[in-house]
Design an enzyme around this catalytic site. Sequence first.
Site, short mmCIF file in Angstrom:
data_model
loop_
_atom_site.label_atom_id
_atom_site.label_comp_id
_atom_site.label_asym_id
_atom_site.label_seq_id
_atom_site.Cartn_x
_atom_site.Cartn_y
_atom_site.Cartn_z
N GLU A 34 0.82 -1.22 0.00
CA GLU A 34 0.00 0.00 0.00
C GLU A 34 0.85 1.27 0.00
OE1 GLU A 34 -3.25 0.07 -0.51
OE2 GLU A 34 -3.05 -2.10 -0.73
N GLU B 110 5.07 2.40 4.07
CA GLU B 110 3.76 1.76 4.03
C GLU B 110 2.66 2.78 3.72
OE1 GLU B 110 3.42 -1.73 6.96
OE2 GLU B 110 4.63 -0.24 8.04
N GLY C 185 -1.32 24.71 9.43
CA GLY C 185 -2.16 25.57 10.26
C GLY C 185 -2.67 24.93 11.53
#
Length: 342
Positions: A204, A220, A286
């Site tokens: 992944e 990963e 932010g």
Amino acid sequence: MAPAAFGIGLATRDARSGRLLDAWFPTLGLAGADADACDAAVPGSGTRTVLLDADPAAPTEGRVGAALAAVAAAAGTPDPLGSTRVPVAVVIADLATAPEDPSEGLLRLHLLSHRLVVPHGLALDGVFGLLPNVAWTDLGPCEPDDVDAVRMELAGRGQRLGVRSVDRFPRMTDHVTPSGVRIGDADRVRLGAHLAPGTVVMHEGFVNFNAGTLGTSMVEGRISAGVVVGDGSDLGGGASIMGTLSGGGTETIRVGERCLIGANAGIGISLGDDCVVEAGLYVTAGTKVTLPDGTVTAARALSGRDGLLLRRDSVSGSVVALAREGATGDWGGLNAALHAND
């Protein structure tokens, strides 16, 4: 002026449109004797791409001579889609200037994936617009608009066409297979990714172009374009690193050495060395962060700091930053056995 880099390889000319869709450079390098020999073998001056349809005034000996002979021998034979392979030589005068054509852009991506240049070590301005959008099939590159016609032709011969992706960038392993790395799913690593020896990209994981690792790392999660991850760092499952400082910034995100970005976490700021981001916590530029002295600041003020633990207070819900002085290897580090990829 001596050339900065060179490449000798094979380009694919589409059977229907006549466009060059791809180029592979098995022989390439930076400034030196081979670059000079390639420079002497092709006409013109400055940054250039030459299709070697005619015999070049090339040396017959040495690495460059052997490469030119090899691509000449491999050229001309159609691939299963009917497209032809064309010998190509590219000489780049200055890696700090923007690429000028698709073949040169692809050579620059090869230089990155061959680890001859680190991310941000050469100019890639405009490369996305230079590269054609291609249907990358299991039988070779194809014009996207021609896929149905090609599929019908092949069906009439009892063949099947599989399309892996439609993209401007090919997957890295179709052009470069770097030593000392493991890649769970090759479709998730684009050409132009820089994977240092000892890197593991799990199934992944994703690594974009002009991005990657500088040492032993576990990937990963997602490494966006331009992001560089330092030695000994771990990007957990489902984690994500933004390409630039979030909130409209232009600062490219970097991750230092011995960092851990937990599963499903993410950052829109850079990390220095020895930092940990708690699993599930996404820190943008932010994000309001409470410091140990009780003051609150935007996370952008902490960008690039060493030794930070960023986590969410489970009682108040606020994001807090704690100092991790002397924390080198404190989170356990990477399992050396997983990264010995010989």
